[in-house]
Design an enzyme around this catalytic site. Structure first.
Site, short mmCIF file in Angstrom:
data_model
loop_
_atom_site.label_atom_id
_atom_site.label_comp_id
_atom_site.label_asym_id
_atom_site.label_seq_id
_atom_site.Cartn_x
_atom_site.Cartn_y
_atom_site.Cartn_z
N ASP A 1 -0.37 7.66 11.42
CA ASP A 1 1.04 7.85 11.71
C ASP A 1 1.30 8.79 12.87
O ASP A 1 1.66 9.96 12.68
CB ASP A 1 1.76 8.35 10.44
CG ASP A 1 3.25 8.02 10.49
OD1 ASP A 1 3.70 7.56 11.55
OD2 ASP A 1 3.93 8.21 9.48
N GLU B 1 0.37 13.46 3.59
CA GLU B 1 0.64 12.02 3.52
C GLU B 1 0.10 11.27 4.73
O GLU B 1 -0.08 10.07 4.69
CB GLU B 1 2.15 11.74 3.43
CG GLU B 1 2.82 12.25 2.18
CD GLU B 1 3.36 13.66 2.35
OE1 GLU B 1 2.59 14.54 2.81
OE2 GLU B 1 4.53 13.89 2.02
N ASN B 2 -0.08 11.99 5.83
CA ASN B 2 -0.58 11.33 7.04
C ASN B 2 -2.09 11.43 7.16
O ASN B 2 -2.66 11.04 8.18
CB ASN B 2 0.07 11.92 8.29
CG ASN B 2 1.51 11.48 8.42
OD1 ASN B 2 1.89 10.47 7.83
ND2 ASN B 2 2.30 12.20 9.17
N LYS C 1 13.47 -4.51 12.74
CA LYS C 1 14.08 -4.22 14.05
C LYS C 1 15.45 -3.57 13.90
O LYS C 1 15.84 -2.74 14.71
CB LYS C 1 14.19 -5.51 14.87
CG LYS C 1 12.84 -5.99 15.38
CD LYS C 1 12.98 -7.23 16.24
CE LYS C 1 11.64 -7.62 16.83
NZ LYS C 1 11.69 -8.91 17.56
N LEU D 1 0.83 -1.22 0.00
CA LEU D 1 0.00 0.00 0.00
C LEU D 1 0.85 1.26 0.00
O LEU D 1 0.42 2.31 -0.45
CB LEU D 1 -0.91 0.02 1.23
CG LEU D 1 -1.99 -1.04 1.30
CD1 LEU D 1 -2.66 -1.04 2.67
CD2 LEU D 1 -3.03 -0.82 0.21
N GLY D 2 2.05 1.12 0.53
CA GLY D 2 2.89 2.31 0.58
C GLY D 2 4.18 2.04 1.33
O GLY D 2 4.37 0.97 1.92
N GLU E 1 -6.04 -0.27 10.92
CA GLU E 1 -7.26 -0.10 10.14
C GLU E 1 -6.86 0.21 8.70
O GLU E 1 -5.93 0.99 8.47
CB GLU E 1 -8.04 1.07 10.74
CG GLU E 1 -9.30 1.42 10.02
CD GLU E 1 -9.98 2.66 10.59
OE1 GLU E 1 -11.00 3.07 10.05
OE2 GLU E 1 -9.49 3.20 11.60
N ASP F 1 3.10 16.10 13.26
CA ASP F 1 3.51 15.61 11.95
C ASP F 1 2.31 15.52 11.03
O ASP F 1 2.19 14.61 10.25
CB ASP F 1 4.20 14.25 12.09
CG ASP F 1 5.06 13.92 10.87
OD1 ASP F 1 5.40 14.86 10.12
OD2 ASP F 1 5.36 12.75 10.65
N LYS G 1 0.53 16.24 7.96
CA LYS G 1 0.85 16.64 6.59
C LYS G 1 -0.01 15.77 5.70
O LYS G 1 -0.54 14.74 6.14
CB LYS G 1 2.34 16.46 6.31
CG LYS G 1 2.84 15.08 6.62
CD LYS G 1 4.32 14.97 6.46
CE LYS G 1 4.75 13.58 6.90
NZ LYS G 1 6.15 13.34 6.89
N THR H 1 7.86 17.83 9.23
CA THR H 1 8.30 18.11 7.87
C THR H 1 8.44 19.62 7.70
O THR H 1 7.55 20.36 8.09
CB THR H 1 7.26 17.56 6.87
OG1 THR H 1 7.03 16.21 7.19
CG2 THR H 1 7.77 17.66 5.45
N GLY I 1 6.86 3.91 4.03
CA GLY I 1 7.10 5.03 4.93
C GLY I 1 8.58 5.19 5.19
O GLY I 1 9.41 4.55 4.54
N LYS I 2 8.90 6.05 6.15
CA LYS I 2 10.30 6.30 6.49
C LYS I 2 11.00 5.03 6.95
O LYS I 2 12.14 4.79 6.64
CB LYS I 2 10.35 7.33 7.64
CG LYS I 2 10.61 8.75 7.19
CD LYS I 2 10.54 9.72 8.38
CE LYS I 2 9.12 9.91 8.85
NZ LYS I 2 8.91 10.76 10.00
N VAL J 1 3.97 -0.87 4.11
CA VAL J 1 2.61 -1.18 4.55
C VAL J 1 1.95 -2.05 3.48
O VAL J 1 2.04 -1.74 2.29
CB VAL J 1 1.79 0.11 4.77
CG1 VAL J 1 0.40 -0.22 5.31
CG2 VAL J 1 2.50 1.07 5.72
P1 AMP Z 1 3.71 5.17 6.92
O1 AMP Z 1 4.88 4.27 7.10
O2 AMP Z 1 2.72 5.04 8.04
O3 AMP Z 1 4.09 6.59 6.63
O4 AMP Z 1 2.92 4.63 5.63
C1 AMP Z 1 3.44 4.73 4.34
C2 AMP Z 1 2.32 4.81 3.32
O5 AMP Z 1 1.55 3.61 3.31
C3 AMP Z 1 1.29 5.92 3.59
O6 AMP Z 1 1.72 7.15 3.11
C4 AMP Z 1 0.08 5.37 2.85
O7 AMP Z 1 0.15 5.60 1.47
C5 AMP Z 1 0.17 3.89 3.08
N1 AMP Z 1 -0.58 3.49 4.26
C6 AMP Z 1 -0.14 3.52 5.54
N2 AMP Z 1 -1.08 3.09 6.39
C7 AMP Z 1 -2.15 2.77 5.64
C8 AMP Z 1 -3.45 2.26 5.95
N3 AMP Z 1 -3.80 2.01 7.20
N4 AMP Z 1 -4.31 2.05 4.94
C9 AMP Z 1 -3.94 2.33 3.66
N5 AMP Z 1 -2.73 2.80 3.30
C10 AMP Z 1 -1.84 3.02 4.27
#
Ligand code: AMP
Length: 281
Positions: free
Chosen positions: A159, A145-146, A58, A31-32, A103, A141, A143, A176, A34-35, A39
């Site tokens: 996040d 993206e969150n 870890k 789905l994505g 979720e 935080d 923004k 950011t 992150g730093k 996901v």
């Molecule tokens: P994060 O590591 O939490 O910043 O997540 C990275 C990316 O994954 C986010 O920017 C979203 O595009 C996607 N993502 C994170 N959590 C979810 C979620 N619960 N449902 C759908 N997409 C998510």
């Protein structure tokens, strides 16, 4: 395994099982990223419940000394129950990784939607923020993206990695750059009023497509934030009321920023917000 079932079975935390392992889930599409991890879409095999599984290595946690941050994210996100705050159902780990059972926000990032349609609802963000304030969470935080959307287009704040549950003023530099309030740029003590500044930034970005203090270099952005070098382009055409709201949020003196209660009563929100989009508990 695409899509959300219309009436989902019980989410993982309500199921009797307490100790989750990776074998309890079917893993779907990414789905994505992150730093600190990726996901994935996932389905709890027994209940068929669709979730988002966040995987953090870890080694990364150790390398960047993220233990405290992760624990905070877990504690805060499990304690918050609000339709506009993304739920964390639980977590587990194996020898190499930590997994967050989140979720699933079917609509993905608000940011992508914003780029596509320009459609937004700030009042939802304000409602969710008001709830976090009540719980003494400073998000720091916030923004695009969150900000995620569920399958009904409901806004979800996600996040909480940098958020802090505290009543006192904080002294850490994070977040950011483009969304940082002047007191954070200066590394001064800051409180919940930083989120009101960020709301002003988001509101501007929602309307104009880019944040107000964007610049070629970090130094220039810092400078523009400190001067509150705010200008409103002539295109796209934006209403006087919207500009008024932004100007009352992007105020250097944090005590003079419009409060959340007043944001909710501001004519632009009152006249433009969709009451159906605001979630109440
Ligand atoms: P994060 O590591 O939490 O910043 O997540 C990275 C990316 O994954 C986010 O920017 C979203 O595009 C996607 N993502 C994170 N959590 C979810 C979620 N619960 N449902 C759908 N997409 C998510």
């Amino acid at each position: 395994m695409a899509g959300n079932p219309p009436k989902p079975p019980k989410p993982p935390q309500e199921a009797p099982k307490k100790h989750w392992t990776l074998d309890d889930f079917e893993i779907g599409k990414p789905l994505g990223k992150g730093k600190f991890g990726r996901v994935y879409l996932a389905r709890e095999i027994k209940s068929k419940y669709i979730v988002a599984l966040k995987v953090i290595f870890k080694k990364q946690v150790e390398k960047y000394k993220l233990h405290h941050q992760l624990r905070r994210e877990m504690e805060i996100q499990t304690s918050l129950r609000h339709p506009n705050v993304l739920r964390l159902y639980g977590w587990f780990h194996d020898s190499e990784r930590i997994f967050f059972i989140l979720e699933y926000a079917h609509g993905g990032e608000l940011y992508k939607d914003l780029r596509k349609t320009g459609h937004f609802s700030e009042s939802q963000a304000a409602t969710a923020l008001a709830y976090c304030h009540e719980k003494n969470v400073i998000h720091r935080d916030i923004k695009p993206e969150n900000l995620l959307l569920d399958h009904e287009g409901r806004l979800k704040i996600a996040d909480f990695g940098w958020s802090v549950q505290s009543k006192s003023k904080r002294h850490t530099m994070c977040g950011t750059l483009d969304y940082l309030a002047p007191e954070m740029v200066e590394n001064k003590a800051h409180d919940y009023a930083v989120d009101n500044w960020t709301l002003g930034i988001l509101c501007y970005e929602f309307l104009y497509g880019s944040p107000p203090f964007e610049a070629e270099s970090q130094k220039d952005t810092f400078r523009r934030i400190m001067k509150v070098d705010l200008s409103f382009p002539t295109t796209p055409v934006v209403s006087k009321e919207a500009k008024d709201l932004i100007s009352q949020l992007l105020v250097k003196d944090s005590s003079k920023r419009l409060s959340l209660e007043k944001i909710m009563k501001h004519p632009w929100i009152v006249n433009n917000a969709d009451p159906m989009g605001i979630c109440s508990e």
